[in-house]
Design a protein around this motif. Structure first.
Motif, PDB file in Angstrom:
ATOM      1  N   GLU A 164       0.836  -1.188   0.000  1.00 27.34           N
ATOM      2  CA  GLU A 164       0.000   0.000   0.000  1.00 27.34           C
ATOM      3  C   GLU A 164       0.875   1.243   0.000  1.00 27.34           C
ATOM      4  OE1 GLU A 164      -2.540  -0.174   3.400  1.00 27.34           O
ATOM      5  OE2 GLU A 164      -4.000  -1.500   2.440  1.00 27.34           O
ATOM      6  N   ILE A 165       0.393   2.274  -0.659  1.00 27.60           N
ATOM      7  CA  ILE A 165       1.131   3.535  -0.710  1.00 27.60           C
ATOM      8  C   ILE A 165       0.187   4.686  -0.369  1.00 27.60           C
ATOM      9  CG2 ILE A 165       2.687   2.697  -2.515  1.00 27.60           C
ATOM     10  CD1 ILE A 165       1.068   4.546  -4.480  1.00 27.60           C
ATOM     11  N   GLN A 166       0.782   5.834  -0.138  1.00 30.63           N
ATOM     12  CA  GLN A 166       0.011   7.069  -0.056  1.00 30.63           C
ATOM     13  C   GLN A 166       0.568   7.988  -1.134  1.00 30.63           C
ATOM     14  OE1 GLN A 166       0.196   9.713   3.517  1.00 30.63           O
ATOM     15  NE2 GLN A 166      -2.008   9.361   3.616  1.00 30.63           N
ATOM     16  N   LEU A 167      -0.322   8.430  -2.029  1.00 33.34           N
ATOM     17  CA  LEU A 167       0.065   9.342  -3.102  1.00 33.34           C
ATOM     18  C   LEU A 167      -0.164  10.760  -2.603  1.00 33.34           C
ATOM     19  CD1 LEU A 167       0.876  10.027  -6.033  1.00 33.34           C
ATOM     20  CD2 LEU A 167      -1.545   9.751  -6.658  1.00 33.34           C
ATOM     21  N   LEU A 168       0.914  11.518  -2.494  1.00 29.72           N
ATOM     22  CA  LEU A 168       0.830  12.908  -2.053  1.00 29.72           C
ATOM     23  C   LEU A 168       0.983  13.808  -3.270  1.00 29.72           C
ATOM     24  CD1 LEU A 168       3.150  12.697   1.096  1.00 29.72           C
ATOM     25  CD2 LEU A 168       0.697  12.301   0.953  1.00 29.72           C
ATOM     26  N   THR A 169       0.027  14.703  -3.474  1.00 30.29           N
ATOM     27  CA  THR A 169       0.098  15.639  -4.592  1.00 30.29           C
ATOM     28  C   THR A 169      -0.182  17.045  -4.086  1.00 30.29           C
ATOM     29  OG1 THR A 169      -2.197  15.031  -5.128  1.00 30.29           O
ATOM     30  CG2 THR A 169      -0.461  14.033  -6.455  1.00 30.29           C
ATOM     31  N   GLU A 170       0.386  18.006  -4.763  1.00 34.66           N
ATOM     32  CA  GLU A 170       0.390  19.399  -4.315  1.00 34.66           C
ATOM     33  C   GLU A 170      -1.005  19.994  -4.164  1.00 34.66           C
ATOM     34  OE1 GLU A 170       2.979  23.371  -5.528  1.00 34.66           O
ATOM     35  OE2 GLU A 170       2.756  21.704  -6.948  1.00 34.66           O
ATOM     36  N   PHE A 171      -1.925  19.626  -5.036  1.00 37.67           N
ATOM     37  CA  PHE A 171      -3.238  20.280  -5.054  1.00 37.67           C
ATOM     38  C   PHE A 171      -4.390  19.384  -4.588  1.00 37.67           C
ATOM     39  CE2 PHE A 171      -0.919  22.280  -8.774  1.00 37.67           C
ATOM     40  CZ  PHE A 171      -0.441  23.342  -8.033  1.00 37.67           C
ATOM     41  N   TYR A 172      -4.071  18.202  -4.099  1.00 36.45           N
ATOM     42  CA  TYR A 172      -5.116  17.273  -3.675  1.00 36.45           C
ATOM     43  C   TYR A 172      -4.792  16.712  -2.295  1.00 36.45           C
ATOM     44  CZ  TYR A 172      -6.402  17.290  -8.636  1.00 36.45           C
ATOM     45  OH  TYR A 172      -6.764  17.669  -9.899  1.00 36.45           O
ATOM     46  N   LYS A 173      -5.816  16.190  -1.639  1.00 37.29           N
ATOM     47  CA  LYS A 173      -5.605  15.522  -0.360  1.00 37.29           C
ATOM     48  C   LYS A 173      -4.845  14.218  -0.596  1.00 37.29           C
ATOM     49  CE  LYS A 173      -9.796  17.287   1.905  1.00 37.29           C
ATOM     50  NZ  LYS A 173     -11.075  16.930   2.550  1.00 37.29           N
ATOM     51  N   PRO A 174      -4.034  13.771   0.371  1.00 37.51           N
ATOM     52  CA  PRO A 174      -3.331  12.488   0.230  1.00 37.51           C
ATOM     53  C   PRO A 174      -4.316  11.363  -0.049  1.00 37.51           C
ATOM     54  CG  PRO A 174      -2.487  13.709   2.110  1.00 37.51           C
ATOM     55  CD  PRO A 174      -3.702  14.450   1.638  1.00 37.51           C
ATOM     56  N   ARG A 175      -3.903  10.419  -0.891  1.00 37.60           N
ATOM     57  CA  ARG A 175      -4.791   9.318  -1.262  1.00 37.60           C
ATOM     58  C   ARG A 175      -4.070   7.993  -1.061  1.00 37.60           C
ATOM     59  NH1 ARG A 175      -9.400   8.589  -4.540  1.00 37.60           N
ATOM     60  NH2 ARG A 175      -9.988   6.419  -4.175  1.00 37.60           N
ATOM     61  N   LYS A 176      -4.705   7.103  -0.274  1.00 42.43           N
ATOM     62  CA  LYS A 176      -4.132   5.777  -0.064  1.00 42.43           C
ATOM     63  C   LYS A 176      -4.505   4.881  -1.231  1.00 42.43           C
ATOM     64  CE  LYS A 176      -3.859   3.946   4.016  1.00 42.43           C
ATOM     65  NZ  LYS A 176      -4.154   3.296   5.334  1.00 42.43           N
ATOM     66  N   LEU A 177      -3.540   4.161  -1.755  1.00 39.50           N
ATOM     67  CA  LEU A 177      -3.755   3.239  -2.870  1.00 39.50           C
ATOM     68  C   LEU A 177      -3.225   1.858  -2.490  1.00 39.50           C
ATOM     69  CD1 LEU A 177      -2.598   5.514  -5.851  1.00 39.50           C
ATOM     70  CD2 LEU A 177      -4.936   5.114  -5.060  1.00 39.50           C
ATOM     71  N   SER A 178      -4.016   0.841  -2.802  1.00 43.46           N
ATOM     72  CA  SER A 178      -3.636  -0.540  -2.497  1.00 43.46           C
ATOM     73  C   SER A 178      -3.308  -1.287  -3.785  1.00 43.46           C
ATOM     74  CB  SER A 178      -4.770  -1.245  -1.756  1.00 43.46           C
ATOM     75  OG  SER A 178      -5.082  -0.562  -0.564  1.00 43.46           O
ATOM     76  N   THR A 179      -2.872  -2.539  -3.639  1.00 38.28           N
ATOM     77  CA  THR A 179      -2.508  -3.371  -4.788  1.00 38.28           C
ATOM     78  C   THR A 179      -3.621  -3.353  -5.842  1.00 38.28           C
ATOM     79  OG1 THR A 179      -1.204  -4.826  -3.368  1.00 38.28           O
ATOM     80  CG2 THR A 179      -1.858  -5.688  -5.521  1.00 38.28           C
ATOM     81  N   GLY A 180      -3.241  -3.027  -7.075  1.00 41.44           N
ATOM     82  CA  GLY A 180      -4.203  -2.966  -8.168  1.00 41.44           C
ATOM     83  C   GLY A 180      -4.748  -1.579  -8.436  1.00 41.44           C
ATOM     84  N   ASP A 181      -4.635  -0.661  -7.449  1.00 41.86           N
ATOM     85  CA  ASP A 181      -5.089   0.710  -7.650  1.00 41.86           C
ATOM     86  C   ASP A 181      -4.089   1.466  -8.523  1.00 41.86           C
ATOM     87  OD1 ASP A 181      -7.232   0.181  -6.019  1.00 41.86           O
ATOM     88  OD2 ASP A 181      -6.332   1.072  -4.218  1.00 41.86           O
ATOM     89  N   SER A 182      -4.565   2.490  -9.215  1.00 36.73           N
ATOM     90  CA  SER A 182      -3.694   3.240 -10.109  1.00 36.73           C
ATOM     91  C   SER A 182      -4.033   4.721 -10.063  1.00 36.73           C
ATOM     92  CB  SER A 182      -3.818   2.723 -11.550  1.00 36.73           C
ATOM     93  OG  SER A 182      -5.135   2.906 -12.047  1.00 36.73           O
ATOM     94  N   ALA A 183      -3.144   5.535 -10.600  1.00 35.24           N
ATOM     95  CA  ALA A 183      -3.353   6.987 -10.650  1.00 35.24           C
ATOM     96  C   ALA A 183      -2.655   7.550 -11.882  1.00 35.24           C
ATOM     97  CB  ALA A 183      -2.811   7.652  -9.385  1.00 35.24           C
ATOM     98  N   TYR A 184      -3.224   8.617 -12.409  1.00 33.50           N
ATOM     99  CA  TYR A 184      -2.651   9.318 -13.567  1.00 33.50           C
ATOM    100  C   TYR A 184      -2.672  10.807 -13.221  1.00 33.50           C
ATOM    101  CZ  TYR A 184      -1.842  10.447 -18.520  1.00 33.50           C
ATOM    102  OH  TYR A 184      -1.297  10.900 -19.706  1.00 33.50           O
ATOM    103  N   TYR A 185      -1.554  11.516 -13.432  1.00 35.59           N
ATOM    104  CA  TYR A 185      -1.505  12.899 -12.976  1.00 35.59           C
ATOM    105  C   TYR A 185      -0.455  13.701 -13.752  1.00 35.59           C
ATOM    106  CZ  TYR A 185       2.154  10.538 -10.327  1.00 35.59           C
ATOM    107  OH  TYR A 185       3.225   9.763  -9.977  1.00 35.59           O
ATOM    108  N   ASP A 186      -0.581  15.001 -13.626  1.00 34.67           N
ATOM    109  CA  ASP A 186       0.362  15.947 -14.223  1.00 34.67           C
ATOM    110  C   ASP A 186       1.633  15.948 -13.388  1.00 34.67           C
ATOM    111  OD1 ASP A 186       1.740  18.138 -15.203  1.00 34.67           O
ATOM    112  OD2 ASP A 186       0.292  19.621 -14.492  1.00 34.67           O
ATOM    113  N   ALA A 187       2.752  15.580 -13.999  1.00 34.62           N
ATOM    114  CA  ALA A 187       3.998  15.462 -13.243  1.00 34.62           C
ATOM    115  C   ALA A 187       4.642  16.811 -12.940  1.00 34.62           C
ATOM    116  CB  ALA A 187       4.988  14.570 -14.003  1.00 34.62           C
ATOM    117  N   ASN A 188       4.140  17.899 -13.565  1.00 37.37           N
ATOM    118  CA  ASN A 188       4.633  19.228 -13.213  1.00 37.37           C
ATOM    119  C   ASN A 188       4.102  19.661 -11.849  1.00 37.37           C
ATOM    120  OD1 ASN A 188       6.097  20.484 -15.695  1.00 37.37           O
ATOM    121  ND2 ASN A 188       4.308  19.457 -16.555  1.00 37.37           N
ATOM    122  N   MET A 189       3.015  19.030 -11.424  1.00 38.36           N
ATOM    123  CA  MET A 189       2.468  19.263 -10.089  1.00 38.36           C
ATOM    124  C   MET A 189       3.346  18.530  -9.079  1.00 38.36           C
ATOM    125  SD  MET A 189      -1.309  18.074  -8.698  1.00 38.36           S
ATOM    126  CE  MET A 189      -1.061  16.397  -9.334  1.00 38.36           C
TER     127      MET A 189
END
Length: 209
Positions: A164-189
């Motif tokens: 499990e991970i926590q995805l931290l992004t500049e403009f959003y609340k932290p999001r916990k992701l588990s096995t099989g979960d995915s995310a797509y985002y602007d890498a300039n953020m």
């Protein structure tokens, strides 16, 4: 000799002059060209209708070669799609097949170790890639392990392979992701990933070059 200003008075003359060098031996189906241009711009028929001011049903009939567009419609299509009219008479280029391929067997990628991640770079034999795939074992456990946001050009996709991970992004609340979960985002953020499971998580990252 051509009279000065004649193309301003008779626009159809300008079109004829600009397209006079097109091959007459291979007539181009405008409908096929229009559909290719529309999909190239990632537009639905409805999107194209809004951009060009041409009815959705009319666009569909043109693409299916059921009707031929008038000069007025050609002007609207060119203006809405941001092209010149002669481009509607040029056959779309077939995509070039390069035949490139690279296989990376399990655990045989190129290792790149940092204080926060243990990266395994994939498909390293290919140069000039449009995307960079790599697996990462996430050692970081808090933002403090980085000290600052990670930022770089392009866009990024990740999927959790283990843990499990926590995805931290500049403009959003932290999001916990588990096995099989995915995310797509602007890498300039500003972004970063930390492990929240007992074992360090493993993720697959794909970054656009």
């Amino acid at each position: 000799m051509k009279n000065n200003g004649i193309t301003d008075i008779y626009p159809s003359v300008a079109v004829a002059e600009q397209t006079e060098n097109l091959s007459a031996e291979s007539p181009v189906a405008i409908g096929r060209v229009l559909k290719s241009l529309r999909t190239e711009h990632n537009l639905t028929l409805e999107d194209a209708s809004k951009k060009t001011g041409v009815a959705k049903s009319t666009l569909s009939k043109i693409e299916n070669e059921q009707i031929s567009p008038t000069f007025t419609i050609l002007q609207k299509l060119a203006s809405g799609l941001g092209i010149e009219i002669p481009q509607l008479f040029v056959a779309p280029k077939k995509p070039l097949t390069t035949g490139r391929r690279d296989i990376t067997e399990n655990h045989q990628g190129q290792s790149h170790l940092t204080t926060t991640y243990e990266h395994e770079l994939l498909a390293v034999q290919l140069s000039g890639k449009k995307m960079m795939p790599y697996k990462s074992r996430v050692h970081a456990r808090s933002f403090d392990d980085f000290g600052e946001w990670v930022r770089h050009d392009g866009e990024e996709f990740l999927i959790v392979l283990e843990g499990e991970i926590q995805l931290l992004t500049e403009f959003y609340k932290p999001r916990k992701l588990s096995t099989g979960d995915s995310a797509y985002y602007d890498a300039n953020m500003g972004h970063l990933v930390i492990s929240t499971s007992d074992e360090d998580a493993l993720i697959l990252w794909i970054t656009t070059a």
